[in-house]
Design a protein around this motif. Sequence first.
Motif, mmCIF file in Angstrom:
data_model
loop_
_atom_site.group_PDB
_atom_site.id
_atom_site.type_symbol
_atom_site.label_atom_id
_atom_site.label_comp_id
_atom_site.label_asym_id
_atom_site.label_seq_id
_atom_site.Cartn_x
_atom_site.Cartn_y
_atom_site.Cartn_z
ATOM 1 N N GLY A 223 0.790 -1.215 0.000
ATOM 2 C CA GLY A 223 0.000 0.000 0.000
ATOM 3 C C GLY A 223 0.826 1.271 0.000
ATOM 4 O O GLY A 223 2.013 1.290 0.331
ATOM 5 N N TYR A 224 0.152 2.368 -0.351
ATOM 6 C CA TYR A 224 0.756 3.696 -0.473
ATOM 7 C C TYR A 224 0.309 4.515 0.718
ATOM 8 O O TYR A 224 -0.863 4.855 0.858
ATOM 9 C CB TYR A 224 0.270 4.317 -1.783
ATOM 10 C CG TYR A 224 0.957 5.567 -2.224
ATOM 11 C CD1 TYR A 224 1.846 5.531 -3.290
ATOM 12 C CD2 TYR A 224 0.704 6.796 -1.632
ATOM 13 C CE1 TYR A 224 2.472 6.690 -3.746
ATOM 14 C CE2 TYR A 224 1.314 7.951 -2.059
ATOM 15 C CZ TYR A 224 2.197 7.895 -3.124
ATOM 16 O OH TYR A 224 2.813 9.044 -3.562
ATOM 17 N N ASP A 225 1.241 4.816 1.636
ATOM 18 C CA ASP A 225 0.900 5.500 2.876
ATOM 19 C C ASP A 225 2.035 6.444 3.230
ATOM 20 O O ASP A 225 3.188 6.012 3.396
ATOM 21 C CB ASP A 225 0.690 4.468 3.988
ATOM 22 C CG ASP A 225 0.391 5.089 5.339
ATOM 23 O OD1 ASP A 225 0.243 6.322 5.414
ATOM 24 O OD2 ASP A 225 0.322 4.328 6.327
ATOM 25 N N SER A 226 1.757 7.728 3.376
ATOM 26 C CA SER A 226 2.812 8.716 3.622
ATOM 27 C C SER A 226 3.494 8.524 4.972
ATOM 28 O O SER A 226 4.562 9.099 5.217
ATOM 29 C CB SER A 226 2.234 10.133 3.541
ATOM 30 O OG SER A 226 1.281 10.355 4.568
ATOM 31 N N GLN A 227 2.899 7.723 5.868
ATOM 32 C CA GLN A 227 3.555 7.428 7.141
ATOM 33 C C GLN A 227 4.732 6.474 6.962
ATOM 34 O O GLN A 227 5.575 6.339 7.850
ATOM 35 C CB GLN A 227 2.548 6.821 8.119
ATOM 36 C CG GLN A 227 1.428 7.767 8.510
ATOM 37 C CD GLN A 227 1.903 8.907 9.379
ATOM 38 O OE1 GLN A 227 2.566 8.706 10.393
ATOM 39 N NE2 GLN A 227 1.581 10.133 8.985
ATOM 40 N N ASN A 228 4.768 5.808 5.806
ATOM 41 C CA ASN A 228 5.839 4.867 5.506
ATOM 42 C C ASN A 228 6.568 5.311 4.238
ATOM 43 O O ASN A 228 6.109 6.206 3.521
ATOM 44 C CB ASN A 228 5.264 3.453 5.308
ATOM 45 C CG ASN A 228 4.615 2.925 6.561
ATOM 46 O OD1 ASN A 228 5.229 2.898 7.619
ATOM 47 N ND2 ASN A 228 3.362 2.498 6.447
ATOM 48 N N ALA A 229 7.689 4.681 3.975
ATOM 49 C CA ALA A 229 8.453 5.034 2.782
ATOM 50 C C ALA A 229 7.667 4.683 1.525
ATOM 51 O O ALA A 229 7.194 3.557 1.360
ATOM 52 C CB ALA A 229 9.791 4.306 2.790
ATOM 53 N N ILE A 230 7.533 5.659 0.626
ATOM 54 C CA ILE A 230 6.800 5.452 -0.626
ATOM 55 C C ILE A 230 7.697 4.786 -1.672
ATOM 56 O O ILE A 230 7.251 3.965 -2.457
ATOM 57 C CB ILE A 230 6.274 6.800 -1.158
ATOM 58 C CG1 ILE A 230 5.390 7.478 -0.105
ATOM 59 C CG2 ILE A 230 5.499 6.603 -2.462
ATOM 60 C CD1 ILE A 230 4.212 6.665 0.351
ATOM 61 N N TRP A 231 8.964 5.145 -1.685
ATOM 62 C CA TRP A 231 9.920 4.572 -2.633
ATOM 63 C C TRP A 231 11.231 4.321 -1.884
ATOM 64 O O TRP A 231 12.201 5.058 -2.027
ATOM 65 C CB TRP A 231 10.131 5.522 -3.808
ATOM 66 C CG TRP A 231 10.786 4.895 -5.004
ATOM 67 C CD1 TRP A 231 12.042 5.138 -5.478
ATOM 68 C CD2 TRP A 231 10.213 3.943 -5.912
ATOM 69 N NE1 TRP A 231 12.296 4.392 -6.596
ATOM 70 C CE2 TRP A 231 11.186 3.646 -6.896
ATOM 71 C CE3 TRP A 231 8.978 3.297 -5.976
ATOM 72 C CZ2 TRP A 231 10.963 2.744 -7.933
ATOM 73 C CZ3 TRP A 231 8.749 2.397 -7.011
ATOM 74 C CH2 TRP A 231 9.731 2.139 -7.976
ATOM 75 N N PRO A 232 11.267 3.288 -1.023
ATOM 76 C CA PRO A 232 12.457 3.032 -0.196
ATOM 77 C C PRO A 232 13.605 2.492 -1.039
ATOM 78 O O PRO A 232 13.658 1.304 -1.350
ATOM 79 C CB PRO A 232 11.961 1.996 0.808
ATOM 80 C CG PRO A 232 10.848 1.281 0.099
ATOM 81 C CD PRO A 232 10.195 2.293 -0.783
ATOM 82 N N TYR A 233 14.532 3.368 -1.381
ATOM 83 C CA TYR A 233 15.597 2.993 -2.306
ATOM 84 C C TYR A 233 16.812 2.400 -1.589
ATOM 85 O O TYR A 233 17.507 1.549 -2.139
ATOM 86 C CB TYR A 233 16.036 4.212 -3.118
ATOM 87 C CG TYR A 233 16.976 3.885 -4.253
ATOM 88 C CD1 TYR A 233 16.479 3.607 -5.525
ATOM 89 C CD2 TYR A 233 18.349 3.859 -4.065
ATOM 90 C CE1 TYR A 233 17.335 3.292 -6.574
ATOM 91 C CE2 TYR A 233 19.211 3.547 -5.107
ATOM 92 C CZ TYR A 233 18.710 3.261 -6.357
ATOM 93 O OH TYR A 233 19.565 2.952 -7.400
#
Length: 389
Positions: A223-233
């Motif tokens: 899921g897409y949630d701003s509380q978590n990394a959106i694109w954890p590189y």
Amino acid sequence: MKAKEQHTALNITLKKAAAPSAGRASEVKKIELKQHIFLGDPDSPFLAPRGVFVHDSKLLVSDTGQNRIFIWNQLPKSTSQKPDVVIGQGDHTSTSRNEGGNASAQSLQYPAAVWTDGNCLIVADSWNHRILIWKDFPKEDHQAADVVLGQDNFSENLPNKKGVNTNPTASSMYWPYGLTVFEGKLFVADTGNRRVLVFNKIPKESGKSADYVIGQENFENRGYDSQNAIWPYAVAIGPNGELAITDTQYYRILLWDHWKQAFNEPAKYLIGQPDFESSGQNQFGLYPSSSTLSWCYFAGFYKKGFFVGDTGNSRILWFENIPNKHAPFADGLIGKPDFNTGSEFADTIFGTQKSLYWPFSFSLNVMESQMVIADTGNHRIVIVDLLIK
């Protein structure tokens, strides 16, 4: 030393941040720098290298644009030098994705992060949606990997094993770009699935499932949630277990006091943004500042401080202490003459060689006070000796 007297070779400087209301940075701060440019194999130089790692005297480079890993058993001291080992291609000059065929235990497609402890080798084979592991450090060209994670075997390479629209599992991956090892645990930035996977130990058999997930409620969600990394590189672990996840798409770094907190709590601090909902490139400013980021791809703990690869601004920010609040001001920088200069400025009109240009990663050797930078946009490695007093 006044600002106008600072060293400008490669525009590599470390400067004290200006106060929020100040118009310019103050004096050069607590550092001496000596840099060495390295272009790789003289017969087949780097093309957009994204991953770099130094262990003892060994230098490992993911030559991402040419689908291969170069290994030098001794850190090069010249501008060009033939590698000791090449992984991912049948010879030192070939460059095709998966060697022009299907994926195998010997091929690579757009490799990114690379890691070693001198005994084993681990590579994020990003566009084959897998992690490759060599149980013993390679000594021969084109050596086959022993273990694959993210796929059931070496010949398969679909995202999440079955294709783009497939939900993830504990044993699948989608564009894994970053990895690190801490206290025997393997951390993988499973970027396309918006999560970090944690393996309790480096797997010795293929197809193993991760033990924990960071950034999602369970292994089946992406899921897409701003509380978590959106694109954890990328993922980095500090000496006391501090966790940093580089969230490229939201132009920020997520920080926890300890990696175990990330299973149940949002990041304690953000670098690059004032809150979890904000996602502006340079905080929607026309120019960068000492507290903003643009397309960040890497971070690393160094002694008591913290470096951030601010790739889109073609610089590396230095925080004298690990930040303990949102949107902190950096204490110094490498790659630009001041905090308000971005990637495109007067000195880049006739070329970018005098500056860092889109550096994607770096490796820190604390014992040698050294940083090795993948200066990706300039197709080179920059080796910097640091002395931070």
